[in-house]
Design a protein around this motif. Sequence first.
Motif, short mmCIF file in Angstrom:
data_model
loop_
_atom_site.label_atom_id
_atom_site.label_comp_id
_atom_site.label_asym_id
_atom_site.label_seq_id
_atom_site.Cartn_x
_atom_site.Cartn_y
_atom_site.Cartn_z
N LYS A 1 6.84 5.85 -1.02
CA LYS A 1 7.06 4.75 -0.09
C LYS A 1 5.83 3.85 -0.07
CE LYS A 1 8.04 7.66 3.17
NZ LYS A 1 8.41 8.94 3.43
N ALA A 2 6.04 2.59 0.27
CA ALA A 2 4.92 1.66 0.37
C ALA A 2 5.20 0.68 1.49
CB ALA A 2 4.72 0.92 -0.95
N LYS A 3 4.11 0.20 2.11
CA LYS A 3 4.21 -0.78 3.18
C LYS A 3 3.53 -2.07 2.75
CE LYS A 3 4.47 2.56 6.96
NZ LYS A 3 3.82 3.05 8.19
N LYS A 4 4.10 -3.17 3.17
CA LYS A 4 3.62 -4.48 2.76
C LYS A 4 2.26 -4.79 3.38
CE LYS A 4 5.16 -9.17 2.06
NZ LYS A 4 6.27 -10.11 2.18
N ILE A 5 1.41 -5.38 2.56
CA ILE A 5 0.09 -5.84 3.01
C ILE A 5 0.18 -7.34 3.21
CG2 ILE A 5 -2.35 -6.07 2.41
CD1 ILE A 5 -2.00 -3.61 0.60
N ASP A 6 -0.32 -7.82 4.35
CA ASP A 6 -0.31 -9.25 4.63
C ASP A 6 -1.55 -9.61 5.45
OD1 ASP A 6 0.26 -8.48 7.30
OD2 ASP A 6 2.41 -8.75 7.00
N ASP A 7 -1.61 -10.83 5.93
CA ASP A 7 -2.78 -11.28 6.69
C ASP A 7 -2.96 -10.50 7.99
OD1 ASP A 7 -3.61 -13.13 4.85
OD2 ASP A 7 -2.75 -14.86 5.89
N ASN A 8 -1.91 -9.86 8.49
CA ASN A 8 -2.01 -9.11 9.75
C ASN A 8 -2.64 -7.73 9.58
OD1 ASN A 8 -0.71 -11.11 11.34
ND2 ASN A 8 1.23 -10.48 10.46
N ASN A 9 -2.64 -7.18 8.35
CA ASN A 9 -3.18 -5.83 8.20
C ASN A 9 -4.25 -5.70 7.10
OD1 ASN A 9 -1.59 -5.81 5.86
ND2 ASN A 9 0.01 -4.56 6.79
N ILE A 10 -4.51 -6.76 6.35
CA ILE A 10 -5.50 -6.67 5.28
C ILE A 10 -6.89 -6.35 5.82
CG2 ILE A 10 -5.96 -9.17 5.20
CD1 ILE A 10 -5.89 -6.75 2.18
N PHE B 1 0.87 -1.17 0.00
CA PHE B 1 0.00 0.00 0.00
C PHE B 1 0.91 1.22 0.00
CE2 PHE B 1 -2.78 3.28 1.67
CZ PHE B 1 -4.01 2.97 1.10
N SER B 2 0.74 2.08 -1.00
CA SER B 2 1.60 3.24 -1.18
C SER B 2 1.18 4.42 -0.31
CB SER B 2 1.58 3.66 -2.66
OG SER B 2 2.40 4.78 -2.86
N ASP B 3 2.14 5.27 0.01
CA ASP B 3 1.84 6.47 0.79
C ASP B 3 1.28 7.58 -0.08
OD1 ASP B 3 4.25 7.10 -0.53
OD2 ASP B 3 4.94 8.38 1.11
N LYS B 4 1.37 7.44 -1.40
CA LYS B 4 0.88 8.47 -2.31
C LYS B 4 0.12 7.83 -3.47
CE LYS B 4 4.55 11.84 -1.61
NZ LYS B 4 5.87 11.39 -1.25
N VAL C 1 -6.10 7.87 2.60
CA VAL C 1 -4.83 7.23 2.21
C VAL C 1 -3.79 7.43 3.30
CG1 VAL C 1 -2.95 7.20 0.52
CG2 VAL C 1 -5.33 7.41 -0.25
N ASP C 2 -3.64 8.67 3.78
CA ASP C 2 -2.66 8.95 4.84
C ASP C 2 -3.00 8.18 6.10
OD1 ASP C 2 -1.15 10.69 3.28
OD2 ASP C 2 -2.29 12.45 3.92
N THR C 3 -4.27 8.12 6.44
CA THR C 3 -4.71 7.41 7.65
C THR C 3 -4.33 5.94 7.56
OG1 THR C 3 -6.57 8.93 7.89
CG2 THR C 3 -6.72 6.83 9.07
N ILE C 4 -4.65 5.32 6.45
CA ILE C 4 -4.33 3.89 6.30
C ILE C 4 -2.82 3.68 6.34
CG2 ILE C 4 -4.38 1.92 4.71
CD1 ILE C 4 -7.15 2.92 3.77
N TYR C 5 -2.10 4.43 5.52
CA TYR C 5 -0.65 4.25 5.44
C TYR C 5 0.01 4.43 6.80
CZ TYR C 5 4.15 4.43 3.93
OH TYR C 5 5.50 4.16 3.79
N ASN C 6 -0.36 5.49 7.52
CA ASN C 6 0.27 5.79 8.81
C ASN C 6 -0.07 4.77 9.88
OD1 ASN C 6 1.58 8.04 7.79
ND2 ASN C 6 -0.12 9.40 8.28
N ASN C 7 -1.17 4.04 9.72
CA ASN C 7 -1.56 3.04 10.71
C ASN C 7 -1.05 1.64 10.39
OD1 ASN C 7 -3.18 4.24 12.93
ND2 ASN C 7 -4.31 5.08 11.19
N LEU C 8 -0.39 1.48 9.27
CA LEU C 8 0.20 0.18 8.95
C LEU C 8 1.54 0.05 9.67
CD1 LEU C 8 -0.49 -0.12 5.11
CD2 LEU C 8 -1.76 -1.13 7.00
N SER C 9 1.73 -1.06 10.35
CA SER C 9 2.97 -1.24 11.10
C SER C 9 4.00 -2.05 10.33
CB SER C 9 2.67 -1.92 12.44
OG SER C 9 2.07 -3.18 12.20
N SER C 10 3.64 -2.49 9.14
CA SER C 10 4.58 -3.30 8.37
C SER C 10 5.77 -2.47 7.91
CB SER C 10 3.87 -3.93 7.18
OG SER C 10 3.35 -2.93 6.34
#
Length: 158
Positions: free
Chosen positions: A118-127, A83-86, A99-108
């Motif tokens: 920048k992008a954060k990985k999506i997995d079973d813990n955050n989908i 999931f990208s930050d932009k 978008v900012d809310t989701i990105y900032n709350n991802l801990s991956s």
Amino acid sequence: MKKNYKMKKTISMKMFINEFGENFSEHMKSRLLELEVRSVLTRKEDEYRLDIKHVEHTQHDFDNLQKEYVYGEFLVIDDSLYFSDKCIENNYVIQAPIVDTIYNNLSSDGIILDGDNKAKKIDDNNIDYIVDTLLTVFPDVTQSYLNIISEMISHERN
């Protein structure tokens, strides 16, 4: 990853999973499919970078311009979903505040792509968080849209 002869610019969530989801978990596929009715994915030149939009391309007024919200951007790199930050922004589309809310709350772990992006990985813990949050901001589809889909499905069955 399956290759299309000519890259489709707009695809459904089912098509996205078919094209990129070979290594996605069943849980991720199931949750992504919950976005199917209200979302569509669009892409430009990069086949692995897809913007999440409302299926009816609802327009909003921004500084006297009609623009469509982009609710996120998926990236598929090395068979992993991110999931990208932009998101893309131009005279026709604008990044939704969610978008900012989701990105900032991802801990991956974050990765750097294309300079500042920048992008954060999506997995079973955050989908679950991502899909549940998107569903809170996606507008419902109109009855006329549901009628069109219903009509299309009835013709497919015959």
